[in-house]
Design a protein around this motif. Structure first.
Motif, PDB file in Angstrom:
ATOM      1  N   SER A 159      48.342  -5.414  -4.259  1.00 52.96           N
ATOM      2  CA  SER A 159      48.459  -6.582  -3.379  1.00 52.96           C
ATOM      3  C   SER A 159      48.873  -6.107  -1.990  1.00 52.96           C
ATOM      4  N   PRO A 160      48.018  -5.254  -1.369  1.00 51.47           N
ATOM      5  CA  PRO A 160      48.434  -4.579  -0.135  1.00 51.47           C
ATOM      6  C   PRO A 160      48.687  -5.520   1.040  1.00 51.47           C
ATOM      7  N   GLU A 191      52.175 -12.107  -7.716  1.00 50.95           N
ATOM      8  CA  GLU A 191      51.052 -12.928  -8.197  1.00 50.95           C
ATOM      9  C   GLU A 191      50.581 -13.873  -7.083  1.00 50.95           C
ATOM     10  N   ALA A 192      51.522 -14.447  -6.347  1.00 49.65           N
ATOM     11  CA  ALA A 192      51.152 -15.300  -5.209  1.00 49.65           C
ATOM     12  C   ALA A 192      50.353 -14.483  -4.195  1.00 49.65           C
ATOM     13  N   GLY A 196      45.188 -12.957  -1.563  1.00 46.19           N
ATOM     14  CA  GLY A 196      44.342 -11.831  -1.166  1.00 46.19           C
ATOM     15  C   GLY A 196      44.356 -11.567   0.323  1.00 46.19           C
ATOM     16  N   PRO A 197      43.321 -10.874   0.807  1.00 42.15           N
ATOM     17  CA  PRO A 197      43.284 -10.474   2.220  1.00 42.15           C
ATOM     18  C   PRO A 197      43.413 -11.662   3.162  1.00 42.15           C
ATOM     19  N   GLY A 198      44.208 -11.446   4.213  1.00 38.91           N
ATOM     20  CA  GLY A 198      44.426 -12.496   5.201  1.00 38.91           C
ATOM     21  C   GLY A 198      45.732 -13.234   5.013  1.00 38.91           C
ATOM     22  N   LEU A 199      46.421 -12.980   3.900  1.00 39.93           N
ATOM     23  CA  LEU A 199      47.658 -13.735   3.657  1.00 39.93           C
ATOM     24  C   LEU A 199      48.704 -13.396   4.708  1.00 39.93           C
TER      25      LEU A 199
END
Ligand SMILES: NC(=O)C1=CN([C@@H]2O[C@H](COP(=O)(O)OP(=O)(O)OC[C@H]3O[C@@H](n4cnc5c(N)ncnc54)[C@H](O)[C@@H]3O)[C@@H](O)[C@H]2O)[C@@H](O)CC1
Ligand SMILES: Nc1ncnc2c1ncn2[C@@H]1O[C@H](COP(=O)(O)OP(=O)(O)O)[C@@H](O)[C@H]1O
Length: 287
Positions: free
Chosen positions: A221-222, A260-261, A266-269
């Motif tokens: 979850s980078p 998990e959230a 994913g990308p952009g969070l």
């Protein structure tokens, strides 16, 4: 022996809310915020505490920061708390069931507020400035900690409190086994639960429980490497403590739900998204 963090059935069950319960059955988390223009971190933590299910959340800020925060908060309640004396007064209310402080607090306010928060003998999350403020006098902090305190340092903060253990991690090439040994030693030394953040987050208790959440490989979850993600984690753990979770369960479940959230977004969070992703995470878990 290091165990992988998993969301067990008892934890999943404890996350749901009883059909006949009211808000005070789910605890009241108190989050301390910083001064004007530094309020984002505290607000992120407070929002996360509410989203993870604390029945009530109050953000306690210096009086000069009330106007800023009043313009930004709705479900989260707001209280002016000028100093440690005033914080002790607030904590006379036994319904306040957990406290979180550190995000955006500033070092001088942290030095005053940490002893006041610990005085009340309520479960406490110490993060960010609440840790860094004791770099020059770690024994002063450790002397006040208890097993129901959860410290949530990133590696930079860990090195301020435990420079020798951070050096040992570096000497071991940052390998997971060396990190785990260091966090276990930090928990034993401080007398608190210690949670070292990172792609592999390690949780250790003073009595030797050791757990890891490995957010690499298939569980990567980078995009959690973003400003404020740790403030959200501190709030999630505080919310779970307020709900009555045992400190190690609050730390482990908080890390699991946070990761998990992050994966669900994913990308952009960005950090603001993480509390808002919890309803979807809970739905997927059947909560
Ligand atoms: N939106 C906001 O209002 C935000 C406020 N924040 C607040 O800003 C204040 C300072 O916190 P910071 O953590 O930014 O700065 P700090 O100066 O406390 O720590 C960062 C330092 O630690 C070092 N470091 C080593 N390993 C690290 C790791 N794995 N992760 C992060 N840093 C590592 C960095 O190189 C850097 O020099 C705190 O009060 C914090 O809560 C930050 O949380 C960011 C978001
Ligand atoms: N590469 C990564 N993969 C997974 N999780 C990460 C990664 N980088 C950071 N995180 C997580 O994101 C959060 C970052 O917290 P922190 O470093 O305190 O940031 P901030 O102080 O800006 O809130 C922690 O929960 C950490 O475990």
């Amino acid at each position: 022996m290091i165990r992988p963090i998993a969301l067990t059935e008892p934890v999943r069950a404890a996350l749901s809310k009883r059909v006949d319960a009211h808000k005070f059955d789910h605890g009241h988390a108190l989050v301390l915020g910083g001064g004007p223009g530094r309020g984002g971190a505290g607000r992120l933590a407070a929002r996360a505490a509410l989203r993870i299910g604390a029945g009530l959340v109050t953000l306690a800020v210096p009086p000069v920061a009330v106007a800023e925060n009043a313009a930004r908060l709705d479900a989260v309640m707001l209280a002016p708390v000028p100093d440690g004396y005033s914080l002790r007064g607030m904590l006379a209310d036994p319904r306040i069931s957990a406290v979180a402080l550190g995000p955006g607090l500033g070092l001088p306010r942290a030095r005053e507020m940490v002893p006041a928060a610990l005085w009340a003998k309520r479960p406490v999350v110490l993060d960010a400035d609440a840790l860094s403020a004791f770099e020059e006098d770690t024994e002063l902090l450790f002397g006040q900690l208890r097993p129901d305190c959860v410290l949530t340092p990133h590696m930079g903060e860990f090195a301020r409190l435990f420079p020798d253990l951070a050096a040992a991690i570096r000497a071991g090439g940052d390998a997971i086994a060396g990190r785990a040994d260091a966090v276990a030693a930090a928990a034993a030394r401080s007398g608190a639960v210690v949670l070292l953040k990172g792609a592999q987050t390690i949780v250790a208790t003073p009595d030797g429980d050791l757990a890891v959440n490995d957010a690499t490989g298939a569980q990567a979850s980078p995009w959690l490497a973003t400003a404020g993600a740790g403030d959200v984690l501190a709030g999630m753990i505080a919310g779970l403590l307020a709900r009555g979770f045992a400190p190690v369960d609050a730390a482990c479940a908080g890390v699991w739900l946070h990761a998990e959230a992050g994966r669900s977004l994913g990308p952009g969070l960005i950090a603001e998204d993480l509390p808002e992703a919890l309803p979807g995470v809970f739905r997927a878990l059947g909560i």
